[in-house]
Scaffold this motif. Structure first.
Motif, PDB file in Angstrom:
ATOM      1  N   GLU A   1       0.329  11.418   1.194  1.00 17.49           N
ATOM      2  CA  GLU A   1      -0.396  12.181   2.202  1.00 17.49           C
ATOM      3  C   GLU A   1       0.260  13.545   2.407  1.00 17.49           C
ATOM      4  OE1 GLU A   1      -2.125  10.032   5.587  1.00 17.49           O
ATOM      5  OE2 GLU A   1      -0.799   8.377   5.043  1.00 17.49           O
TER       6      GLU A   1
ATOM      7  N   ALA B   1       0.813   5.227   0.084  1.00 11.62           N
ATOM      8  CA  ALA B   1      -0.117   6.324   0.376  1.00 11.62           C
ATOM      9  C   ALA B   1       0.591   7.667   0.240  1.00 11.62           C
ATOM     10  CB  ALA B   1      -0.669   6.177   1.782  1.00 11.62           C
TER      11      ALA B   1
ATOM     12  N   PHE C   1       3.209  -1.007   4.216  1.00 12.30           N
ATOM     13  CA  PHE C   1       2.555   0.301   4.129  1.00 12.30           C
ATOM     14  C   PHE C   1       3.646   1.359   3.971  1.00 12.30           C
ATOM     15  CE2 PHE C   1       0.721   4.124   6.274  1.00 12.30           C
ATOM     16  CZ  PHE C   1      -0.322   4.349   5.391  1.00 12.30           C
TER      17      PHE C   1
ATOM     18  N   VAL D   1      -4.163   6.588  -2.422  1.00 15.70           N
ATOM     19  CA  VAL D   1      -3.588   5.300  -2.034  1.00 15.70           C
ATOM     20  C   VAL D   1      -3.516   4.401  -3.260  1.00 15.70           C
ATOM     21  CG1 VAL D   1      -3.914   3.263  -0.583  1.00 15.70           C
ATOM     22  CG2 VAL D   1      -4.479   5.521   0.304  1.00 15.70           C
TER      23      VAL D   1
ATOM     24  N   ILE E   1       0.874  -1.184   0.000  1.00 18.53           N
ATOM     25  CA  ILE E   1       0.000   0.000   0.000  1.00 18.53           C
ATOM     26  C   ILE E   1       0.904   1.225   0.000  1.00 18.53           C
ATOM     27  CG2 ILE E   1      -1.781   1.262   1.286  1.00 18.53           C
ATOM     28  CD1 ILE E   1      -2.275  -1.555   2.726  1.00 18.53           C
TER      29      ILE E   1
ATOM     30  N   VAL F   1      -9.698  -1.148   0.890  1.00 17.07           N
ATOM     31  CA  VAL F   1      -8.324  -1.646   0.780  1.00 17.07           C
ATOM     32  C   VAL F   1      -8.302  -3.172   0.741  1.00 17.07           C
ATOM     33  CG1 VAL F   1      -6.102  -1.798   1.985  1.00 17.07           C
ATOM     34  CG2 VAL F   1      -7.317   0.387   1.873  1.00 17.07           C
TER      35      VAL F   1
ATOM     36  N   THR G   1      -5.234  14.331  -1.830  1.00 19.64           N
ATOM     37  CA  THR G   1      -4.714  13.474  -0.759  1.00 19.64           C
ATOM     38  C   THR G   1      -5.830  13.144   0.229  1.00 19.64           C
ATOM     39  OG1 THR G   1      -3.974  15.500   0.360  1.00 19.64           O
ATOM     40  CG2 THR G   1      -2.324  14.240  -0.866  1.00 19.64           C
ATOM     41  N   PRO G   2      -5.780  11.956   0.849  1.00 15.18           N
ATOM     42  CA  PRO G   2      -4.807  10.914   0.555  1.00 15.18           C
ATOM     43  C   PRO G   2      -5.132  10.227  -0.770  1.00 15.18           C
ATOM     44  CG  PRO G   2      -6.434  10.070   2.094  1.00 15.18           C
ATOM     45  CD  PRO G   2      -6.743  11.536   1.910  1.00 15.18           C
TER      46      PRO G   2
ATOM     47  N   ARG H   1      -6.351   2.396  -7.385  1.00 12.78           N
ATOM     48  CA  ARG H   1      -5.999   3.553  -6.581  1.00 12.78           C
ATOM     49  C   ARG H   1      -7.278   4.174  -6.049  1.00 12.78           C
ATOM     50  NH1 ARG H   1      -3.563   8.043 -10.552  1.00 12.78           N
ATOM     51  NH2 ARG H   1      -4.112   9.483  -8.883  1.00 12.78           N
TER      52      ARG H   1
ATOM     53  N   CYS I   1      -6.615  13.373   5.046  1.00 10.25           N
ATOM     54  CA  CYS I   1      -5.528  12.492   5.483  1.00 10.25           C
ATOM     55  C   CYS I   1      -5.613  12.234   6.983  1.00 10.25           C
ATOM     56  CB  CYS I   1      -4.175  13.101   5.139  1.00 10.25           C
ATOM     57  SG  CYS I   1      -3.844  13.260   3.372  1.00 10.25           S
TER      58      CYS I   1
END
Length: 229
Positions: free
Chosen positions: A73, A71, A103, A202, A69, A223, A199-200, A213, A80
Motif C-alpha cells: 500500500e 498488502a 495481515f 494484495v 494476506i 479475499v 496499489t493496493p 493476487r 488504498c
C-alpha cells in the motif's frame, strides 16, 4: 538507499500514477493469479515473503496462520484509502481477530510525492512502536486529502505528538534523513521482484501456498473466496 534500482523505482513514483493507484490487474476477478505465481508458489519462496518477520503485522505468525494476506500500500493512494475503509476492517474483525489470517503491510511509494516521506516516517515510527505505526498508517488514509509534499512531515509530527507516545520530532528527523532507507528499500525490492506496479496489491496465501493476487478494488469477498475462508 544507494542501490540505483531502488532509486529508480522511488523516482518513478509520479510516472506510475494511474497505473499504480488504479491498478493494472483489477481486483474483482477472484482467481486471477499473477506473474511469478508459477515460479514461487509458497510464502517462503515468494518475493513478498522475504523479510516478512520484519514487517508490520496483525494477527498470528504467518508460519502458523491458516492464511496470510500481504498488502502493498501507498499512504497517498486513493484506492488504498478505499481498501482500508471498506475491506480491511472486515479482514481484521472476521479473519485476523479470529486467528484465521495474518495481515501484513508492506509500503511502497507509487502515487503522489508525499507518499515517499510518509513511508519513511512510517518506518521510523514502526522502529519505535508498532501501535503508533498502525495509528499513523490509518491517519494517513483517513486524512489523505489534507496531505501534500510540503506539509506531510509537519502533520505527521502533530499527529504523533497528540495521539501517541513516540518521539515525534525524532521520527520526523529520521524521515528527513532517510534513516530507515534500508527498510524502505527492502519493501521496494520486494514490490519490484513481485511485479507490483499498482496499489493496493494484495497477495493471498493459504497453508503457506500462494493462491492469487489482486490489485485495485480488492473486496472482502474476493479475499475470502480466494482463501477458502
Amino acid at each position: 538507499m544507494n542501490d540505483p534500482t531502488r532509486r529508480a523505482v522511488l523516482a518513478s513514483g509520479t510516472a506510475l500514477f494511474g497505473a499504480g493507484c488504479l491498478g493494472g490487474s483489477g481486483g474483482d476477478g477472484g482467481g486471477g493469479g499473477g506473474s511469478g505465481s508459477d515460479d514461487t508458489p509458497t510464502l517462503a519462496d515468494h518475493p513478498v515473503g522475504q523479510h516478512l518477520a520484519a514487517q508490520p503485522r496483525l494477527g498470528p505468525d504467518p508460519a502458523e496462520a491458516t492464511a496470510t494476506i500481504v498488502a502493498f500500500e501507498d499512504p497517498s493512494c486513493p484506492r488504498c484509502a478505499a481498501f482500508e475503509s471498506t475491506t480491511v476492517p472486515k479482514i481484521r474483525s472476521e479473519l485476523v481477530d479470529t486467528g484465521q489470517a495474518a495481515f501484513v503491510v508492506r509500503t511502497v511509494p507509487l502515487v503522489y510525492p508525499w507518499g515517499d516521506p510518509a513511508i519513511h516516517a512510517l518506518e521510523a515510527t514502526y522502529a519505535r512502536d508498532a501501535d503508533a505505526f498502525w495509528a499513523l498508517f490509518g491517519h494517513y488514509f483517513a486524512e489523505q486529502d489534507a496531505f501534500d509534499a510540503d506539509n506531510v512531515l509537519d502533520r505527521t509530527a502533530s499527529f504523533l505528538s497528540a495521539e501517541t507516545d513516540v518521539d515525534a520530532a525524532g521520527v520526523v528527523a529520521d524521515a528527513e534523513a532517510e534513516a530507515y532507507a534500508d527498510a524502505v528499500g527492502i519493501d521496494v525490492d520486494a514490490a519490484e521482484a513481485a511485479d507490483v506496479s499498482g496499489t493496493p496489491t494484495v497477495f493471498l496465501f493459504r497453508d503457506g501456498q500462494y493462491r492469487t493476487r489482486a490489485t485495485g478494488s480488492v473486496s472482502f469477498d474476493l479475499v475470502t473466496r480466494a482463501l477458502g475462508l
